[in-house]
Design an enzyme around this catalytic site. Structure first.
Site, PDB file in Angstrom:
ATOM      1  N   TYR A   1       5.293 -25.932 -17.988  1.00  0.00           N
ATOM      2  CA  TYR A   1       4.794 -27.216 -17.467  1.00  0.00           C
ATOM      3  C   TYR A   1       5.930 -28.000 -16.793  1.00  0.00           C
ATOM      4  O   TYR A   1       5.673 -28.982 -16.101  1.00  0.00           O
ATOM      5  CB  TYR A   1       4.178 -28.092 -18.571  1.00  0.00           C
ATOM      6  CG  TYR A   1       2.982 -27.498 -19.277  1.00  0.00           C
ATOM      7  CD1 TYR A   1       2.385 -26.320 -18.822  1.00  0.00           C
ATOM      8  CD2 TYR A   1       2.434 -28.098 -20.402  1.00  0.00           C
ATOM      9  CE1 TYR A   1       1.290 -25.766 -19.482  1.00  0.00           C
ATOM     10  CE2 TYR A   1       1.335 -27.558 -21.055  1.00  0.00           C
ATOM     11  CZ  TYR A   1       0.776 -26.390 -20.593  1.00  0.00           C
ATOM     12  OH  TYR A   1      -0.307 -25.858 -21.253  1.00  0.00           O
TER      13      TYR A   1
ATOM     14  N   HIS B   1       2.873 -18.309 -25.145  1.00  0.00           N
ATOM     15  CA  HIS B   1       1.896 -18.928 -24.235  1.00  0.00           C
ATOM     16  C   HIS B   1       0.724 -17.991 -23.896  1.00  0.00           C
ATOM     17  O   HIS B   1      -0.430 -18.393 -23.950  1.00  0.00           O
ATOM     18  CB  HIS B   1       2.617 -19.385 -22.961  1.00  0.00           C
ATOM     19  CG  HIS B   1       1.943 -20.496 -22.238  1.00  0.00           C
ATOM     20  ND1 HIS B   1       2.615 -21.430 -21.496  1.00  0.00           N
ATOM     21  CD2 HIS B   1       0.637 -20.832 -22.126  1.00  0.00           C
ATOM     22  CE1 HIS B   1       1.765 -22.291 -20.966  1.00  0.00           C
ATOM     23  NE2 HIS B   1       0.545 -21.940 -21.330  1.00  0.00           N
TER      24      HIS B   1
HETATM   25  N1  LIG Z   1      -2.403 -22.577 -23.669  1.00  0.00           N
HETATM   26  C1  LIG Z   1      -2.840 -22.521 -22.433  1.00  0.00           C
HETATM   27  O1  LIG Z   1      -2.875 -21.458 -21.800  1.00  0.00           O
HETATM   28  C2  LIG Z   1      -3.336 -23.784 -21.791  1.00  0.00           C
HETATM   29  C3  LIG Z   1      -4.072 -23.708 -20.599  1.00  0.00           C
HETATM   30  C4  LIG Z   1      -4.552 -24.902 -20.048  1.00  0.00           C
HETATM   31  C5  LIG Z   1      -4.281 -26.127 -20.669  1.00  0.00           C
HETATM   32  N2  LIG Z   1      -3.534 -26.160 -21.818  1.00  0.00           N
HETATM   33  C6  LIG Z   1      -3.259 -27.445 -22.524  1.00  0.00           C
HETATM   34  O2  LIG Z   1      -4.490 -28.118 -22.719  1.00  0.00           O
HETATM   35  C7  LIG Z   1      -4.388 -29.446 -22.217  1.00  0.00           C
HETATM   36  C8  LIG Z   1      -5.731 -29.975 -21.789  1.00  0.00           C
HETATM   37  O3  LIG Z   1      -6.324 -29.124 -20.833  1.00  0.00           O
HETATM   38  P1  LIG Z   1      -6.552 -29.533 -19.299  1.00  0.00           P
HETATM   39  O4  LIG Z   1      -5.556 -30.576 -18.921  1.00  0.00           O
HETATM   40  O5  LIG Z   1      -6.568 -28.282 -18.523  1.00  0.00           O
HETATM   41  O6  LIG Z   1      -8.037 -30.084 -19.253  1.00  0.00           O
HETATM   42  P2  LIG Z   1      -8.899 -31.197 -20.030  1.00  0.00           P
HETATM   43  O7  LIG Z   1      -8.081 -31.946 -21.000  1.00  0.00           O
HETATM   44  O8  LIG Z   1     -10.132 -30.519 -20.487  1.00  0.00           O
HETATM   45  O9  LIG Z   1      -9.337 -32.131 -18.806  1.00  0.00           O
HETATM   46  C9  LIG Z   1      -8.404 -32.918 -18.130  1.00  0.00           C
HETATM   47  C10 LIG Z   1      -9.124 -33.518 -16.917  1.00  0.00           C
HETATM   48  O10 LIG Z   1     -10.210 -34.352 -17.345  1.00  0.00           O
HETATM   49  C11 LIG Z   1     -10.002 -35.695 -16.902  1.00  0.00           C
HETATM   50  N3  LIG Z   1     -10.378 -36.572 -18.031  1.00  0.00           N
HETATM   51  C12 LIG Z   1      -9.676 -36.787 -19.167  1.00  0.00           C
HETATM   52  N4  LIG Z   1     -10.352 -37.617 -19.989  1.00  0.00           N
HETATM   53  C13 LIG Z   1     -11.495 -37.931 -19.372  1.00  0.00           C
HETATM   54  C14 LIG Z   1     -12.593 -38.747 -19.715  1.00  0.00           C
HETATM   55  N5  LIG Z   1     -12.611 -39.410 -20.865  1.00  0.00           N
HETATM   56  N6  LIG Z   1     -13.609 -38.872 -18.812  1.00  0.00           N
HETATM   57  C15 LIG Z   1     -13.575 -38.213 -17.654  1.00  0.00           C
HETATM   58  N7  LIG Z   1     -12.572 -37.421 -17.245  1.00  0.00           N
HETATM   59  C16 LIG Z   1     -11.526 -37.277 -18.117  1.00  0.00           C
HETATM   60  C17 LIG Z   1      -8.536 -35.794 -16.559  1.00  0.00           C
HETATM   61  O11 LIG Z   1      -8.329 -36.710 -15.508  1.00  0.00           O
HETATM   62  P3  LIG Z   1      -7.362 -38.006 -15.706  1.00  0.00           P
HETATM   63  O12 LIG Z   1      -5.995 -37.489 -16.065  1.00  0.00           O
HETATM   64  O13 LIG Z   1      -7.405 -38.676 -14.373  1.00  0.00           O
HETATM   65  O14 LIG Z   1      -7.977 -38.825 -16.808  1.00  0.00           O
HETATM   66  C18 LIG Z   1      -8.217 -34.366 -16.088  1.00  0.00           C
HETATM   67  O15 LIG Z   1      -8.594 -34.184 -14.734  1.00  0.00           O
HETATM   68  C19 LIG Z   1      -3.368 -29.298 -21.076  1.00  0.00           C
HETATM   69  O16 LIG Z   1      -2.870 -30.540 -20.646  1.00  0.00           O
HETATM   70  C20 LIG Z   1      -2.361 -28.408 -21.726  1.00  0.00           C
HETATM   71  O17 LIG Z   1      -1.548 -29.165 -22.610  1.00  0.00           O
HETATM   72  C21 LIG Z   1      -3.076 -25.006 -22.389  1.00  0.00           C
END
Ligand SMILES: NC(=O)c1ccc[n+]([C@@H]2O[C@H](COP(=O)([O-])OP(=O)(O)OC[C@H]3O[C@@H](n4cnc5c(N)ncnc54)[C@H](OP(=O)(O)O)[C@@H]3O)[C@@H](O)[C@H]2O)c1
Length: 279
Positions: A51, A109
């Site tokens: 990241y 990861h």
């Molecule tokens: N281990 C892995 O392979 C892996 C892969 C992917 C992700 N991850 C981890 O998982 C975390 C979360 O996943 P993600 O960031 O992919 O997706 P997520 O948390 O499911 O969704 C984030 C998106 O949703 C929006 N959002 C957040 N809260 C909201 C709400 N209350 N209402 C409407 N929209 C909302 C955010 O926009 P805004 O920021 O504008 O609010 C952003 O565009 C990552 O940040 C990372 O730490 C790990």
């Protein structure tokens, strides 16, 4: 500030039931977003070497004024660091970037099966935990085969398996495997990111019934199925909304209806760990 429940892990350590995802939060704006998350009450920051924001994580925690032991910091070692000595160095470098003498949780990861070294990477994590550099060790995107390979080799069961998990992809089978092995499942992209299921009827209906938002319904669903979501938001108000899921309870029927949104291949981008690789 919102108070959050904790889960005890199989190694005796504890993690808050909802964490904060930090993917794409970088630079000054990233530090600011992580600071508001900590002010709101998040106590788990989920980062990764890939990241490129570990320095920001360390800065946000120091700027928050919270004691180091009150915040859980996760990072993940990338596929290019699976060789034993590189995995050890990866953790040491993360510690330096974060500016702490220990990490709370380090994950592999992705298994990257074509590289064939995730068992070696796991041995390195067992050893850095022995040295006290890391409190808990776990994996991410592991299937049952990958889990059994590291457990059979080392005798050490991962504390956490962080996998893609949202209503379109509820991962029933993998959650069962994790539970049988005593591993806590964490949910990545818990809101479904760009394909959030917020307009689906089981979610809008539950939101109206409980007077909460669709995002809160989805995150409460994670909590009630025993998975630990790590939603990301750059926005202070949405951060608050996403953590505020401990004041209502979905009925069994509501949970089942949301799980019923599962799709044959509900993955967001085809991230099947047997084939998808990230270095
Ligand atoms: N281990 C892995 O392979 C892996 C892969 C992917 C992700 N991850 C981890 O998982 C975390 C979360 O996943 P993600 O960031 O992919 O997706 P997520 O948390 O499911 O969704 C984030 C998106 O949703 C929006 N959002 C957040 N809260 C909201 C709400 N209350 N209402 C409407 N929209 C909302 C955010 O926009 P805004 O920021 O504008 O609010 C952003 O565009 C990552 O940040 C990372 O730490 C790990």
């Amino acid at each position: 500030m919102i108070a959050v429940d904790y889960y005890e892990l199989n190694d005796g350590n504890a993690l808050p039931a909802v964490g904060f995802g930090t993917f794409s939060l970088r630079g000054e704006d990233g530090v600011a977003a992580m600071r508001t998350a900590l002010e709101t009450g998040y106590r788990l920051l989920d980062s990764a070497v890939n990241y490129g924001n570990e320095e920001e994580v360390g800065r946000a925690v120091r700027a928050s004024g919270l004691a180091r032991e009150d915040v859980r910091i996760t990072t993940k070692i990338p596929g290019r660091h699976h060789e034993y000595s590189l995995a050890v160095k990866s953790v040491e470098d993360s510690l330096r970037r974060i500016g702490s003498d220990y990490l709370d949780l380090v994950l592999i990861h992705w298994p990257n099966p074509s590289v064939g070294k995730y068992v070696e990477a796991w041995r390195a994590l067992v050893d850095v935990r022995e040295r006290g550099l890391v409190r808990s060790i776990g994996v991410s995107n592991f299937t049952e085969r990958h889990l059994r390979a590291v457990i059979d080799d080392s005798g050490v069961t991962p504390a956490v398996n962080q996998i893609e998990l949202h209503p379109y992809f509820p991962q029933d089978a993998m959650r069962r495997v994790d539970a049988e092995l005593g591993i806590r499942t964490q949910s990545w992209s818990p809101l479904g990111k760009r394909s959030a299921p917020f307009a689906e009827q089981p979610i809008t209906r539950a939101a109206a019934a409980h007077g909460v938002t669709p995002a809160q319904v989805v995150l409460r669903w994670h909590v009630q199925i025993g998975a630990l979501p790590i939603p990301k938001s750059a926005d202070a108000q949405r951060q608050q909304e996403n953590l505020d899921v401990f004041g209502f309870e979905l009925s069994d029927a509501e949970v089942a209806a949301i799980s019923g949104l599962a799709r044959e291949d509900g993955r967001l981008f085809g991230g099947d760990p047997d084939h998808h690789e990230e270095m």
